[in-house]
Design a protein around this motif. Sequence first.
Motif, PDB file in Angstrom:
ATOM      1  N   ASN A  29     -33.729  12.504 -23.811  1.00 30.46           N
ATOM      2  CA  ASN A  29     -35.006  12.003 -23.326  1.00 30.46           C
ATOM      3  C   ASN A  29     -34.759  11.178 -22.073  1.00 30.46           C
ATOM      4  OD1 ASN A  29     -37.572  11.012 -22.912  1.00 30.46           O
ATOM      5  ND2 ASN A  29     -37.955  10.675 -25.079  1.00 30.46           N
ATOM      6  N   ILE A  72     -36.128  15.988 -22.022  1.00 36.05           N
ATOM      7  CA  ILE A  72     -37.533  15.586 -21.922  1.00 36.05           C
ATOM      8  C   ILE A  72     -37.665  14.866 -20.587  1.00 36.05           C
ATOM      9  CG2 ILE A  72     -39.394  14.194 -22.916  1.00 36.05           C
ATOM     10  CD1 ILE A  72     -37.810  14.543 -25.645  1.00 36.05           C
ATOM     11  N   VAL A  96     -40.525  19.414 -21.306  1.00 32.20           N
ATOM     12  CA  VAL A  96     -39.128  19.567 -21.666  1.00 32.20           C
ATOM     13  C   VAL A  96     -38.528  20.621 -20.744  1.00 32.20           C
ATOM     14  CG1 VAL A  96     -37.475  20.115 -23.500  1.00 32.20           C
ATOM     15  CG2 VAL A  96     -39.658  19.026 -24.084  1.00 32.20           C
TER      16      VAL A  96
END
Length: 153
Positions: A29, A72, A96
């Motif tokens: 992320n 992400i 993503v």
Amino acid sequence: MTLFSGCYSFRDVSIPPEVKTVRINFIENKARYVNPLLSPQLTDKLRQKVISQTKLTQIQGEDAHYDISGTITDYSVTTTGIADRQVASNRLNITVQIVFKNRLDEKKNFEASVTRNFDFNASLSLQQAETQLNETILRNLSDEIFNRIFSNW
């Protein structure tokens, strides 16, 4: 009677018979706002989907026939609806970036962005919306990533 020459299929999944293994790396992320649960949950959901809907064996080694990774890159909220001069609805946007490597046929390697939007009532905080939308987010994103990799359309 042979219906498919050179591929086996499950639903809309098409995988050459010589492909036996897959490695699904942890989806990192790197969005400006980080939901700490999204990366591990999305990684796990995608792994479960690949295991349940293909005959591929998951391995951790560098020699997997298919190598899947992702990041992400966007996790943001925008206003989508106004009523009586007040925010009525918001939209959670999640993107993503997927990297797919086919170690048996490098011409099939690709990168693609998967973006999904999830609307929620503006009376909810982001944390409340995340809790309410969690299963839908995980299902929709993992389905879209899976389809980008394994479906021939």
